[in-house]
Design an enzyme around this catalytic site. Structure first.
Site, PDB file in Angstrom:
ATOM      1  N   PHE A 112       0.809  -1.216   0.000  1.00  0.00           N
ATOM      2  CA  PHE A 112       0.000   0.000   0.000  1.00  0.00           C
ATOM      3  C   PHE A 112       0.845   1.270   0.000  1.00  0.00           C
ATOM      4  O   PHE A 112       0.344   2.347  -0.322  1.00  0.00           O
ATOM      5  CB  PHE A 112      -0.973   0.007   1.190  1.00  0.00           C
ATOM      6  CG  PHE A 112      -0.430   0.653   2.436  1.00  0.00           C
ATOM      7  CD1 PHE A 112       0.396  -0.039   3.292  1.00  0.00           C
ATOM      8  CD2 PHE A 112      -0.729   1.977   2.728  1.00  0.00           C
ATOM      9  CE1 PHE A 112       0.916   0.564   4.434  1.00  0.00           C
ATOM     10  CE2 PHE A 112      -0.221   2.594   3.861  1.00  0.00           C
ATOM     11  CZ  PHE A 112       0.606   1.885   4.717  1.00  0.00           C
ATOM     12  N   LYS A 113       2.128   1.166   0.347  1.00  0.00           N
ATOM     13  CA  LYS A 113       2.946   2.377   0.393  1.00  0.00           C
ATOM     14  C   LYS A 113       3.046   3.050  -0.981  1.00  0.00           C
ATOM     15  O   LYS A 113       3.271   4.251  -1.063  1.00  0.00           O
ATOM     16  CB  LYS A 113       4.319   2.066   0.974  1.00  0.00           C
ATOM     17  CG  LYS A 113       4.191   1.704   2.461  1.00  0.00           C
ATOM     18  CD  LYS A 113       5.490   1.603   3.190  1.00  0.00           C
ATOM     19  CE  LYS A 113       5.262   1.415   4.675  1.00  0.00           C
ATOM     20  NZ  LYS A 113       4.621   0.112   5.016  1.00  0.00           N
ATOM     21  N   ASP A 114       2.831   2.279  -2.048  1.00  0.00           N
ATOM     22  CA  ASP A 114       2.814   2.885  -3.386  1.00  0.00           C
ATOM     23  C   ASP A 114       1.714   3.935  -3.520  1.00  0.00           C
ATOM     24  O   ASP A 114       1.856   4.888  -4.291  1.00  0.00           O
ATOM     25  CB  ASP A 114       2.550   1.815  -4.453  1.00  0.00           C
ATOM     26  CG  ASP A 114       3.707   0.838  -4.616  1.00  0.00           C
ATOM     27  OD1 ASP A 114       4.865   1.246  -4.429  1.00  0.00           O
ATOM     28  OD2 ASP A 114       3.431  -0.334  -4.946  1.00  0.00           O
ATOM     29  N   MET A 117       3.395   6.996  -2.107  1.00  0.00           N
ATOM     30  CA  MET A 117       4.746   7.281  -2.588  1.00  0.00           C
ATOM     31  C   MET A 117       4.738   7.668  -4.066  1.00  0.00           C
ATOM     32  O   MET A 117       5.518   8.524  -4.492  1.00  0.00           O
ATOM     33  CB  MET A 117       5.606   6.041  -2.358  1.00  0.00           C
ATOM     34  CG  MET A 117       7.048   6.346  -2.126  1.00  0.00           C
ATOM     35  SD  MET A 117       7.398   7.132  -0.545  1.00  0.00           S
ATOM     36  CE  MET A 117       7.763   5.723   0.481  1.00  0.00           C
TER      37      MET A 117
END
Ligand SMILES: *Cc1c(COP(=O)(O)O)cnc(C)c1O
Length: 471
Positions: A112-114, A117
């Site tokens: 989920f960090k995409d 980011m």
């Protein structure tokens, strides 16, 4: 919109001023001076928007120093079906009545960090170009954050990334995700040491203010406000998909570590999104579950921080948590400073007063914890009953979601990674390896680009001096 610090510094700063910053000068975290309220007419209008359009609407409420047309273009360029795998960007997957997964992990690094980011990469490139500046991002990673940052910053003008990781200690898949990048602005530094050595080097370089200024060193860590803001969008997008009218409420269960993801849910709720419960799910590193049960926040020593099979939640303190506490305390910067400043440094813990603790319920928060055995059981059960393979972090979320979901309630469990990233535990649970997305079939055999260095600050500094773009 202006931004203030959680520790009492009320100097108003604009979004662009804080975009490239970490902590506020007084050691606090930046928050908007107030949360814009979204009324029913606005919610109704947003219901029909694409993800990129919705992102633009939400970002515009918090960013008034980037021209609207530019911001719209940045959102449109970020949230595409090509990058995130579907037009919905964050599609729902129904499990049983009342429980659905919201898929946040179909971006380039399958976590989920995409979601945040990828936007940050475009915002950084835009802002640096506007200022005529360059930035060297220095970070330490044991997996997810570093690869999301590299995939967001690859090929971006004005930005270079120097990412330290412990040599030989990442999974082959995680290594391949980072080391297969051939972009000239991405530098993988494989440090002969453990993750803590990498983090110590980053701290030590950042504390050398002269070096930091000369080489324009920055970070992309989870306390960055723009990352949190980008995450607010998928709470709205999940809500719209799960409901037919804005009279309905939805709850979210969130696998949590640094409290970044669920803090975005808190912001969405403060804006007026009809969220009933925010369920904080931790693994064996249960700093946050302990807090929500007892009102005591107790930072763990390294010896008390466990290595678990949901490693992206293995934290000793929750770096975004101060933002929620500031709101809980009625935005009292003095009191927040008293709790998180010298007191926490000295005692490693603080306890809310009975009156303060009683306020938590009004913010919708509840919590629970999950263990390795729970994770395996939840992965097996979800595969057997629904034919869906979930990753270890999502399993923690689902386990705790079931402890809190009420009759008639709709609860969305945020899927924070795809199972292929944590193949060993999936193998342990199901006796088979998880499927690899077709586009990544050859990932582990792609040529790798990385440099092995000793765990030595001077050597890392010399590497940066030799490889940072000329200025
Ligand atoms: C980072 C991460 C988490 C924890 O998110 P926080 O914002 O730190 O609470 C959970 N799951 C996965 C897969 C992650 O990468």
């Amino acid at each position: 919109m202006k931004y203030i610090s959680t520790r009492g510094d009320l100097t108003p700063r604009s979004f662009s001023e804080i975009l490239l910053e970490g902590l506020a000068p007084d050691g606090g975290l930046y928050l908007p001076a107030h949360y814009p309220r979204v009324d029913v007419a606005t919610l109704a209008r947003w219901r029909g928007l694409s993800y990129a359009e919705l992102a633009f609407e939400i970002l515009s409420l918090y960013i008034d120093d980037i021209p609207a047309a530019d911001l719209k273009a940045l959102a449109a360029k970020t949230y595409t079906a090509e990058v995130f795998g579907s037009a919905a960007i964050v599609p729902l997957k129904p499990l049983e009545p009342g429980l659905q997964l919201e898929a946040l992990s179909n971006g380039p690094t399958l976590a989920f960090k995409d979601m945040a980011m990828q936007l940050l990469g475009n915002l950084f490139e835009y802002e640096l170009a506007r200022r005529g500046e360059t930035l060297n991002i220095l970070g330490a990673t044991s997996g997810d954050t570093g690869s999301a940052a590299e995939h967001a910053m690859r090929g971006k003008h004005g930005v270079s990334v120097f990412m330290l990781s412990p040599y030989g200690r990442m999974s082959p898949f995680q290594q391949a995700q980072m080391f297969s990048l051939q972009d000239a602005n991405i530098h993988n530094l494989s440090v002969e040491g453990v993750f803590d050595d990498c983090q110590d080097i980053v701290k030590s370089v950042s504390n050398d203010l002269a070096f930091k200024r000369k080489w324009r060193i920055g970070t992309v860590n989870s306390i960055n406000w723009a990352r949190l803001l980008a995450q607010v969008v998928y709470y709205f997008a999940g809500y719209f998909q799960a409901t037919k009218t804005n009279a309905e409420q939805v709850s979210f269960a969130v696998p949590s570590g640094n409290f970044g993801n669920v803090c975005a849910g808190h912001v969405a709720r403060m804006m007026g999104l009809p969220i009933a419960q925010l369920v904080v799910a931790t693994n064996e590193n249960d700093v946050l579950d302990e807090f929500f049960r007892t009102g005591t926040y107790r930072v763990r020593a390294s010896a008390e921080t466990f290595e678990t099979s949901s490693p992206s939640m293995d934290i000793s303190k929750a770096s975004n948590f101060e933002r929620f506490v500031f709101d809980l305390l009625g935005r009292d910067g003095e009191r927040t400073r008293a709790l998180f400043g010298a007191g926490l440094q000295r005692d490693g813990a603080f306890t809310l007063s009975a009156d303060e603790k009683a306020r938590i319920a009004a913010f919708g928060f509840v919590s629970g914890r999950s263990t390795h055995a729970d994770r395996l059981a939840t992965i097996r059960d979800t595969d057997a009953r629904f034919g869906v393979v979930i990753d270890t972090h999502t399993a923690d979320g689902l386990k705790v979601a079931r402890e809190h979901v009420r009759a008639g309630e709709t609860m969305l469990v945020l899927e924070t990674a795809l199972p292929v990233k944590f193949a060993e535990t999936i193998q342990e649970a199901l006796g088979r390896r998880p499927a690899l997305p077709a586009a990544l079939a050859d990932l582990e055999s792609r040529p790798k680009r990385f440099t092995v260095l000793p765990a030595d600050v001077a050597v890392v500094k010399a590497f940066i001096e030799a490889h940072a773009p000329a200025h």
